[in-house]
Design a protein around this motif. Structure first.
Motif, PDB file in Angstrom:
ATOM      1  N   MET A 100      13.874  -3.043-120.043  1.00  0.00           N
ATOM      2  CA  MET A 100      14.906  -2.074-119.687  1.00  0.00           C
ATOM      3  C   MET A 100      14.639  -0.765-120.400  1.00  0.00           C
ATOM      4  N   PRO A 101      14.620   0.390-119.710  1.00  0.00           N
ATOM      5  CA  PRO A 101      14.369   1.656-120.369  1.00  0.00           C
ATOM      6  C   PRO A 101      15.485   2.013-121.320  1.00  0.00           C
ATOM      7  N   LYS A 102      15.127   2.664-122.383  1.00  0.00           N
ATOM      8  CA  LYS A 102      16.119   3.080-123.362  1.00  0.00           C
ATOM      9  C   LYS A 102      16.957   4.220-122.806  1.00  0.00           C
ATOM     10  N   SER A 103      18.260   4.222-123.173  1.00  0.00           N
ATOM     11  CA  SER A 103      19.117   5.314-122.740  1.00  0.00           C
ATOM     12  C   SER A 103      18.776   6.574-123.519  1.00  0.00           C
ATOM     13  N   LYS A 104      19.125   7.708-122.933  1.00  0.00           N
ATOM     14  CA  LYS A 104      18.831   8.981-123.575  1.00  0.00           C
ATOM     15  C   LYS A 104      19.654   9.134-124.846  1.00  0.00           C
ATOM     16  N   PRO A 105      19.077   9.763-125.887  1.00  0.00           N
ATOM     17  CA  PRO A 105      19.851   9.981-127.101  1.00  0.00           C
ATOM     18  C   PRO A 105      21.089  10.823-126.801  1.00  0.00           C
ATOM     19  N   ASN A 106      22.175  10.496-127.435  1.00  0.00           N
ATOM     20  CA  ASN A 106      23.408  11.252-127.293  1.00  0.00           C
ATOM     21  C   ASN A 106      23.533  12.163-128.510  1.00  0.00           C
ATOM     22  N   LYS A 107      23.146  13.430-128.337  1.00  0.00           N
ATOM     23  CA  LYS A 107      23.116  14.340-129.479  1.00  0.00           C
ATOM     24  C   LYS A 107      24.500  14.544-130.076  1.00  0.00           C
ATOM     25  N   GLY A 108      25.524  14.556-129.221  1.00  0.00           N
ATOM     26  CA  GLY A 108      26.887  14.706-129.730  1.00  0.00           C
ATOM     27  C   GLY A 108      27.278  13.545-130.612  1.00  0.00           C
ATOM     28  N   ALA A 109      26.883  12.332-130.215  1.00  0.00           N
ATOM     29  CA  ALA A 109      27.205  11.147-131.005  1.00  0.00           C
ATOM     30  C   ALA A 109      26.403  11.128-132.305  1.00  0.00           C
ATOM     31  N   GLU A 110      25.137  11.553-132.226  1.00  0.00           N
ATOM     32  CA  GLU A 110      24.311  11.588-133.432  1.00  0.00           C
ATOM     33  C   GLU A 110      24.915  12.524-134.477  1.00  0.00           C
ATOM     34  N   ALA A 111      25.353  13.700-134.034  1.00  0.00           N
ATOM     35  CA  ALA A 111      25.951  14.665-134.955  1.00  0.00           C
ATOM     36  C   ALA A 111      27.278  14.142-135.495  1.00  0.00           C
ATOM     37  N   PHE A 112      28.049  13.468-134.641  1.00  0.00           N
ATOM     38  CA  PHE A 112      29.308  12.882-135.098  1.00  0.00           C
ATOM     39  C   PHE A 112      29.046  11.855-136.192  1.00  0.00           C
ATOM     40  N   GLY A 113      28.027  11.007-135.987  1.00  0.00           N
ATOM     41  CA  GLY A 113      27.709   9.995-136.985  1.00  0.00           C
ATOM     42  C   GLY A 113      27.410  10.606-138.342  1.00  0.00           C
ATOM     43  N   ARG A 114      26.663  11.710-138.341  1.00  0.00           N
ATOM     44  CA  ARG A 114      26.353  12.383-139.610  1.00  0.00           C
ATOM     45  C   ARG A 114      27.626  12.943-140.254  1.00  0.00           C
ATOM     46  N   ARG A 115      28.490  13.524-139.426  1.00  0.00           N
ATOM     47  CA  ARG A 115      29.740  14.088-139.964  1.00  0.00           C
ATOM     48  C   ARG A 115      30.643  12.974-140.509  1.00  0.00           C
ATOM     49  N   LEU A 116      30.660  11.831-139.816  1.00  0.00           N
ATOM     50  CA  LEU A 116      31.487  10.714-140.280  1.00  0.00           C
ATOM     51  C   LEU A 116      30.993  10.186-141.622  1.00  0.00           C
ATOM     52  N   ILE A 117      29.669  10.057-141.764  1.00  0.00           N
ATOM     53  CA  ILE A 117      29.104   9.604-143.043  1.00  0.00           C
ATOM     54  C   ILE A 117      29.455  10.593-144.157  1.00  0.00           C
ATOM     55  N   ASP A 118      29.357  11.900-143.866  1.00  0.00           N
ATOM     56  CA  ASP A 118      29.696  12.917-144.859  1.00  0.00           C
ATOM     57  C   ASP A 118      31.172  12.826-145.244  1.00  0.00           C
ATOM     58  N   LEU A 119      32.036  12.671-144.238  1.00  0.00           N
ATOM     59  CA  LEU A 119      33.481  12.580-144.505  1.00  0.00           C
ATOM     60  C   LEU A 119      33.782  11.396-145.420  1.00  0.00           C
ATOM     61  N   LEU A 120      33.235  10.236-145.094  1.00  0.00           N
ATOM     62  CA  LEU A 120      33.497   9.058-145.916  1.00  0.00           C
ATOM     63  C   LEU A 120      32.951   9.224-147.322  1.00  0.00           C
ATOM     64  N   GLY A 121      31.777   9.851-147.423  1.00  0.00           N
ATOM     65  CA  GLY A 121      31.193  10.091-148.735  1.00  0.00           C
ATOM     66  C   GLY A 121      32.062  10.979-149.601  1.00  0.00           C
ATOM     67  N   ARG A 122      32.676  11.982-148.988  1.00  0.00           N
ATOM     68  CA  ARG A 122      33.561  12.882-149.746  1.00  0.00           C
ATOM     69  C   ARG A 122      34.785  12.151-150.282  1.00  0.00           C
ATOM     70  N   HIS A 123      35.113  11.040-149.661  1.00  0.00           N
ATOM     71  CA  HIS A 123      36.296  10.286-150.071  1.00  0.00           C
ATOM     72  C   HIS A 123      35.926   8.978-150.771  1.00  0.00           C
ATOM     73  N   GLY A 124      34.710   8.931-151.303  1.00  0.00           N
ATOM     74  CA  GLY A 124      34.318   7.827-152.163  1.00  0.00           C
ATOM     75  C   GLY A 124      33.772   6.596-151.481  1.00  0.00           C
ATOM     76  N   GLN A 125      33.503   6.696-150.173  1.00  0.00           N
ATOM     77  CA  GLN A 125      32.938   5.551-149.460  1.00  0.00           C
ATOM     78  C   GLN A 125      31.475   5.831-149.136  1.00  0.00           C
ATOM     79  N   PRO A 126      30.531   5.200-149.853  1.00  0.00           N
ATOM     80  CA  PRO A 126      29.107   5.436-149.578  1.00  0.00           C
ATOM     81  C   PRO A 126      28.693   4.845-148.239  1.00  0.00           C
ATOM     82  N   ARG A 127      27.503   5.231-147.783  1.00  0.00           N
ATOM     83  CA  ARG A 127      27.007   4.724-146.496  1.00  0.00           C
ATOM     84  C   ARG A 127      26.893   3.204-146.515  1.00  0.00           C
ATOM     85  N   ARG A 128      26.432   2.661-147.598  1.00  0.00           N
ATOM     86  CA  ARG A 128      26.352   1.205-147.717  1.00  0.00           C
ATOM     87  C   ARG A 128      27.769   0.630-147.766  1.00  0.00           C
ATOM     88  N   GLY A 129      28.102  -0.179-146.815  1.00  0.00           N
ATOM     89  CA  GLY A 129      29.439  -0.749-146.752  1.00  0.00           C
ATOM     90  C   GLY A 129      30.405   0.036-145.887  1.00  0.00           C
TER      91      GLY A 129
END
Length: 239
Positions: free
Chosen positions: A1-30
């Motif tokens: 099955m061919p891979k779906s196209k990358p979703n750039k909006g989702a990729e950027a959201f994921g980075r922002r979500l990781i940053d947000l959690l990090g600012r509030h004491g939640q590291p990426r691990r966990g």
């Protein structure tokens, strides 16, 4: 099955979500486990947000932002946030009309085809308000357990059509009877019928005979992640 196209909006959201959690004491691990517990989604879905595979629905993303005292527009849209985001009328009221009940979006994406997230096909609905009497007569689950999601693909044709809105009992997290389920198997979000076989394996079946069934061996059933059982489907037919 061919891979779906990358979703750039989702990729950027994921980075922002990781940053947000990090600012509030939640590291990426966990972080995936934290989001799973806090927002009542599977670990697969939570990590898909963090990995930039797809974005959560607007109600959940807003809850994440509000819970951490952050701006929803900045989290969800980043630099592309529309100016209208500052207008409260852009958001649906959290209250429903008396006599109606609201069913929100089930997080994640369901495919009734070959599986996988398809960013070119957004959800048809974020929530549905229906009459309480209708819900009581037609949905065999507590109101607070019912979620809605859009099916995509043609493998369930005969039971579920491409674009149908599914009503899902989100309490069901394990295979308990032959029925149609929302699930993730081998990294593919699916809506399929599950059937127990005599040897203890589970058959993943499509309603469309053009699709071959798949077998989940007994030793791999714990890798079949179920998000709910489909109760009913609403379709849209053109004439």
């Amino acid at each position: 099955m061919p891979k779906s196209k990358p979703n750039k909006g989702a990729e950027a959201f994921g980075r922002r979500l990781i940053d947000l959690l990090g600012r509030h004491g939640q590291p990426r691990r966990g972080a995936g486990a934290f989001l799973s517990r806090k927002y009542k989604v599977s670990n697969v879905v939570a990590n898909a947000w963090l990995n930039g595979e797809y974005k959560p629905g607007i109600p959940t993303a807003k809850a994440i932002a509000d819970d951490h005292g952050e701006d929803f527009g900045a989290l969800y849209f980043g630099d592309d946030a529309p100016s209208e985001m500052n207008q409260p009328t852009q958001f649906a009221s959290t209250e429903t009309i008396p006599g109606y009940v609201r069913f929100p979006l089930l997080e994640g994406f369901v495919s009734a085809g070959g599986g996988g997230y398809m960013p070119d096909h957004p959800e048809v609905v974020q929530y549905i308000d229906v009459a309480e009497d209708w819900a009581e007569q037609n949905l065999r689950a507590p109101r607070n357990a019912v979620r809605v999601i859009t099916a995509r693909g043609d493998s369930m044709t005969g039971d579920i059509a491409d674009g149908d809105v599914l009503f899902v009992d989100s309490r069901v997290q394990d295979f308990d009877t032959d029925a149609i389920y929302v699930m993730n198997w081998q990294g593919r979000p699916l809506v399929k019928r599950l059937q127990l076989r005599r040897d203890g394996s589970v058959l993943i079946r499509s309603s469309n005979p053009a699709y071959e069934p798949e077998v989940v061996p007994p030793g791999e059933i714990d890798q079949l992640f179920i998000s709910g059982r489909v109760l009913a489907a609403w379709g849209f037919r053109k004439f």
